[in-house]
Design a protein around this motif. Sequence first.
Motif, mmCIF file in Angstrom:
data_model
loop_
_atom_site.group_PDB
_atom_site.id
_atom_site.type_symbol
_atom_site.label_atom_id
_atom_site.label_comp_id
_atom_site.label_asym_id
_atom_site.label_seq_id
_atom_site.Cartn_x
_atom_site.Cartn_y
_atom_site.Cartn_z
ATOM 1 N N SER A 400 0.836 -1.212 0.000
ATOM 2 C CA SER A 400 0.000 0.000 0.000
ATOM 3 C C SER A 400 0.862 1.250 0.000
ATOM 4 N N ASN A 401 0.202 2.403 0.000
ATOM 5 C CA ASN A 401 0.923 3.665 0.142
ATOM 6 C C ASN A 401 1.151 3.961 1.639
ATOM 7 N N PRO A 402 2.005 4.919 1.989
ATOM 8 C CA PRO A 402 2.365 5.155 3.403
ATOM 9 C C PRO A 402 1.206 5.641 4.276
ATOM 10 N N ALA A 403 0.293 6.444 3.745
ATOM 11 C CA ALA A 403 -0.818 6.928 4.566
ATOM 12 C C ALA A 403 -1.740 5.788 4.965
ATOM 13 N N VAL A 404 -2.000 4.887 4.034
ATOM 14 C CA VAL A 404 -2.811 3.711 4.346
ATOM 15 C C VAL A 404 -2.105 2.860 5.396
ATOM 16 N N ALA A 405 -0.798 2.695 5.237
ATOM 17 C CA ALA A 405 -0.035 1.888 6.202
ATOM 18 C C ALA A 405 -0.120 2.499 7.594
ATOM 19 N N ALA A 406 0.061 3.815 7.705
ATOM 20 C CA ALA A 406 0.029 4.469 9.007
ATOM 21 C C ALA A 406 -1.351 4.361 9.649
ATOM 22 N N ALA A 407 -2.392 4.595 8.871
ATOM 23 C CA ALA A 407 -3.753 4.497 9.412
ATOM 24 C C ALA A 407 -4.057 3.079 9.862
ATOM 25 N N SER A 408 -3.591 2.107 9.116
ATOM 26 C CA SER A 408 -3.852 0.711 9.453
ATOM 27 C C SER A 408 -3.095 0.297 10.710
ATOM 28 N N ALA A 409 -1.932 0.900 10.937
ATOM 29 C CA ALA A 409 -1.191 0.625 12.174
ATOM 30 C C ALA A 409 -1.971 1.133 13.382
ATOM 31 N N VAL A 410 -2.689 2.214 13.216
ATOM 32 C CA VAL A 410 -3.472 2.790 14.324
ATOM 33 C C VAL A 410 -4.691 1.922 14.654
ATOM 34 N N THR A 411 -5.323 1.390 13.635
ATOM 35 C CA THR A 411 -6.551 0.611 13.866
ATOM 36 C C THR A 411 -6.287 -0.887 14.026
ATOM 37 N N GLY A 412 -5.153 -1.356 13.513
ATOM 38 C CA GLY A 412 -4.842 -2.785 13.577
ATOM 39 C C GLY A 412 -5.425 -3.593 12.433
#
Length: 429
Positions: A400-412
């Motif tokens: 994925s792109n970095p923003a998706v990765a960061a958001a997904s790290a927050v939600t799990g």
Amino acid sequence: MSMTMTEKILARGAGRESVAPGDLILAKVDFAMGHDLTIPPAGRIMREQMGAEKIWDPDRVAVTQDHFQPAKDAASATLGRLTREFSRDMGIKWYFEVGQGGICHTVLPENGLVLPGELVVGADSHSCTYGALNNFATGIGSTDLACVLALGELWFRVPETLKFVYHNRLKEWVEAKDLILYVIGQIGVDGARSKAMEHTGEALRHIDMEARLTMTNMAIEAGAKNGIMEFDEVTREYLDGRAKRPYTPVTSDPDANYERVFEFDAESVELGVAKPMSPDNYSPLSDVAGTKLDQVFIGSCTNSRITDLRRAAAVLEGRKVAPGVRLIITPSSHQVAIQAEKEGLIRTFLAAGAAWTTATCGACLGGHMGVLGEGEVCLSTTNRNFPGRMGHPKALVYLSNPAVAAASAVTGVITHPREVLKKMPAGIA
């Protein structure tokens, strides 16, 4: 004779007025690169099999300590030592030690070493990255690198060129990574096999150089020989103050011949991912949203430049990584790390609960500092998700792109960044 940009560069390297697809040429190389996995065998072949004791031009070669460095074990320490000794013995000017360089495909552009109109080779498959700077750049093996180091020239087959035209602009949240994943999803991992991918169109005029480097970086994931883009004001601005040599941009002739022309409406491309186990397994993000994750990795030569880290930090600011998930962030170069420290991005990452590493290719290729175990699921900003790429062959990797990765790290779970951050701040989007 009308020619594409790729053909013009290869013709100049071969000292010919023109070339055509299928021609076999012997061409002079303008710049070459090797790293800690490819320099040791190339150096041995050059010395023991070719009998060469000096390289053709120490000012035209770069060497990086990036793949298994800092050394993960005794064997990789030996590779690092052999790379270091060869670079010293050959007087290589552009040698980048651990802590001073980073991932080769970020280090060379940011130091102005790969320039418009040039013929560049690197002993690494993602050497196609440099084509965003209007040059012909391709990956070669260690045996070919030995020839280049000794002679400064190499045989090439002139590739057919595929033209990719991107109309309109990318919409909010959609990045260059989403666009190139979508394209690879359409044509497949062998859709451009051994051919040149020439990217052009309105959408590219509205993305920065780092986003362009992401697109050409993944040309090899479609099997391409090289990816290349036009020279424009974005290119000129990026190179001003950093180009180490004079350069001459190239343009394709208006009536140049293309094997095939693909046209895409960039505005219609959705935020997306590549699902396991191939970069062409594209899916809109909405189809995989909610997929539970064990690890999120933001790194690699594809998506860990400073603009990538800014977007990730914007999403993570004031938030925490979800319980049960580990977030690993690896900057793509030492210069990127320095800039991230200046801007306070590292503080944001650490406060969120992320692990921050030195610049290395490590986790991307399943080497170290982020290797996956059996059955684990990872969302990654890297370029490949074939079985075993990041560790165990039964680990599942989504790209994925970095923003998706960061958001997904927050939600799990795989998440649209809009669910975490209402809007990307101006100047970062």
